[in-house]
Enzyme design. Structure first.
Site, short mmCIF file in Angstrom:
data_model
loop_
_atom_site.label_atom_id
_atom_site.label_comp_id
_atom_site.label_asym_id
_atom_site.label_seq_id
_atom_site.Cartn_x
_atom_site.Cartn_y
_atom_site.Cartn_z
CB SER A 65 -0.97 0.01 1.19
OG SER A 65 -2.01 -0.90 0.96
CE LYS A 68 -4.67 1.59 -0.89
NZ LYS A 68 -4.36 0.33 -0.18
CB SER A 120 -4.18 1.39 3.90
OG SER A 120 -3.33 1.07 2.82
#
Lengths: 284, 337
Positions: A65, A68, A120
């Site tokens: 993640s 992101k 997340s």
């Protein structure tokens, strides 16, 4: 005589100013060494923007993640924060970490961005990607274009949210560059520093979000940034802290004990900045 | 900067310093206290002075100060100037002449002058020539005094009061040093050397009180070099620290244990309470575990020195001068003893 007097004053003040000026000693860093051997598949610690310790900082690894970070930067650049997003069925069905969005829900970009960066959340991630580019595939094209523009040569994406997949990779050095951009972007910096946030839909439904960054509120001066985990990537973390005019950025990919290794890295790096020895002499 | 410009600046600086010196020095007598008193034995004068400097494009304004001087004291009419010594005086009738030598590291000039006394006062002129602030200069001072009444000088009392105040200032400073265990003030030849015994008594007392973690934190916060104070007085700082750490550990005071004073305890307690914990930090244990990983992992784990290839840690910057020490330095300059 007056202009001579004035010249004297200027010369005197100038001399005092020059004498009184002090600055931090110039960094003597040559190249980062692997002081935390075995802590992670790759890691990088920067002190005041200069690499201090690292292991395999250019190794291409699944970023989970931490992807992101790029997602947020592309969304922030391409969309107004108050734009309203309608969640698609595909976004609502995203797996992994989620806000709990349902198809048809309407939220401002800022609310989804909070879900993206604190929780997340993959449903928020897909909703934002679709809002910006119509489809996730088109959004990923933008992510890769941006990576190329920023010369992140060890980074490539095949999805917007960090799922394990062939071709989804980044290096610790490239993640550090993304993390620096996030903390330098006020709207994003304010979100990644929050331990909690209450996101709201347009019609008033709320989602209590708790940051996945367990170090927020513990490490003095920590300003965020992002965590990540997948089976292939392992535990990942990008953290940024400021103390006494110094900054430390820590990136861990595939870490064994990301929280406590990061704590050790922050404390030792700030100790280095303050001129403290690595070990203190025992008092007892 | 060209040579001429530099010379001009130097001359201007010398001018400023010398003029300020004289102008400040003139009312020196007035700065001594006095009481206006019609029956007083001393004389109250208004003294007006005006500086004349050749080459100055503008005239300096005249200044008047009221001063109380001892009756019949001719020397009281001589304008005082810092660093000057009267080397010769002579009175012939109502004419009083004098000569002063002004010599120190930056000045080397002579001042000569004369005062003429009349029924209602006196007037005079002083001429100064020589090296002032490193520059060759020349200037004159015209002055006159007008008797305005009687007074009683309180200069002696003022000096005594100033001395008493100075002594109190020293006492307060030394007491502050004792309170903060500032060993530097009690070294031989230092301002508070005479109070070393009291200082060491305070250190011995702190050796007990600092076994309380809160007191330990407070003292080490006020004085980061308290360890040296203990050493100077033959006290065992390590024992006091160890006692404070033991007490903090027993009370679960991990903030104190993790503060950097108790690293031996951190190693043993951390090995039990922190090692192998990969999960989210537990708030209560964070200070302990944070310190534990900081002193046992990574760069700190291998050796006490920096790993190969790494530059040595930056040396600690010199500590900012302590305010108390600054006070001592100022006091030393001010006090005449």
């Amino acid at each position: 005589m007056l202009h001579v007097l004035a010249a004297f004053c200027v010369a005197y003040v100038g001399a005092v100013g020059a004498t009184g000026a002090t600055g931090a000693p110039a960094a003597v860093q040559t190249s980062p060494t692997d002081a935390f051997a075995g802590a992670a598949a790759a890691y990088l610690v920067e002190l005041d923007g200069t690499p201090l310790w690292a292991a395999a900082p250019e190794r291409q690894l699944p970023p989970a993640s931490l992807t992101k970070l790029m997602t947020a930067l592309v969304v922030d650049a391409d969309t107004r924060p108050d734009a309203i997003v309608t969640v698609s069925a595909r976004a609502a069905g995203a797996g992994g970490a989620r806000m709990g969005l349902k198809a048809g829900m309407r939220l401002a970009v800022t609310e989804l961005m909070a879900g993206l960066l604190l929780r997340s959340a993959n449903d928020a991630c897909l909703a934002l990607a679709e809002q910006v580019a119509g489809t996730e595939a088109h959004f990923v094209e933008r992510m890769n274009a941006q990576a190329k523009a920023w010369q992140l040569g060890d980074t490539h994406f095949v999805n917007a949210c960090g799922f394990d997949a062939p071709g989804q990779y980044a290096s610790a050095r490239d993640i550090a560059a993304l993390a620096r951009r996030v903390v330098a972007t006020p709207r994003l910096a304010s979100l990644v520093a929050l331990p909690r946030y209450s996101a709201r839909t347009v019609d008033g439904r709320t989602f209590a979000l708790r940051s996945t960054n367990a170090l927020l509120g513990f490490v003095p001066g920590l300003k965020g940034v992002k965590t990540g985990y997948t089976q292939r990537a392992g535990r990942c973390l990008a953290g940024y802290a400021e103390r006494d005019g110094h900054t430390v950025l820590v990136v861990l990919l595939g870490a064994n004990d990301r929280w406590w290794d990061a704590v050790a890295m922050f404390e030792q790096a700030f100790g280095r900045a303050a001129g403290a020895p690595l070990r203190t002499a025992p008092d007892g | 900067m060209s040579g001429n410009r530099l010379a001009g600046v130097r001359t201007a600086r010398a001018f400023v310093v010398v003029v300020l010196g004289v102008m400040v020095a003139l009312p020196a007598a007035a700065q001594m206290g006095y009481k206006a008193d019609p029956q007083g034995k001393d004389e109250l004068w208004d003294v007006t002075s005006k500086m004349d400097i050749p080459g100055m494009p503008m005239a300096m304004p005249a200044r008047t100060n009221r001063v109380c001087v001892e009756k019949g004291n001719d020397a009281a009419t001589i304008p005082k100037n810092e660093g000057c010594t009267v080397v010769d005086t002579k009175r012939v009738g109502n004419r009083f002449t004098y000569k002063m030598q002004c010599k120190n590291a930056k000045n080397d000039y002579t001042a000569t002058g004369e005062s003429t006394t009349g029924p209602n006062g006196y007037q005079g002129r002083m001429h100064m020539a020589g090296k002032m602030e490193g520059e060759q200069m020349e200037m004159s001072l015209d002055y006159s005094g007008t008797r305005v009444g009687n007074c009683t000088s309180t200069a002696k009392q003022d000096v005594a009061a100033a001395k008493a105040q100075g002594e109190k200032g020293v006492a307060d400073t030394c007491n502050g040093g004792i309170e903060r265990l500032m060993w530097q003030m009690f070294e031989p030849k230092e301002l508070c050397a005479a109070k070393r015994e009291a200082f060491c008594a305070a250190v011995a007392k702190a050796g007990v009180s600092m076994q309380d973690p809160a007191q330990y934190t407070a003292m080490t916060g006020r004085n980061t070099d308290v360890r040296t104070s203990f050493a100077k007085c033959g006290q065992d700082f390590a024992a006091t620290t160890g006692a404070a750490c033991t007490r903090a550990t027993g009370a679960g005071n991990w903030n104190f244990v993790g503060s950097g004073h108790c690293d031996d305890v951190v190693r043993s307690e951390g090995a039990m309470r922190c090692a192998g914990r990969g999960g989210r930090p537990e708030p209560a244990l964070y200070p302990l575990c944070s310190r534990y990983v900081t002193i046992t992992r990574g760069a700190a784990a291998g050796a006490s020195s920096a790993p190969s290839g790494m530059p040595p840690a930056n040396p600690a910057p010199p500590p900012a001068q302590d305010p108390v020490q600054q006070g001592i330095d100022k006091m030393k300059k001010l006090l005449p003893f």
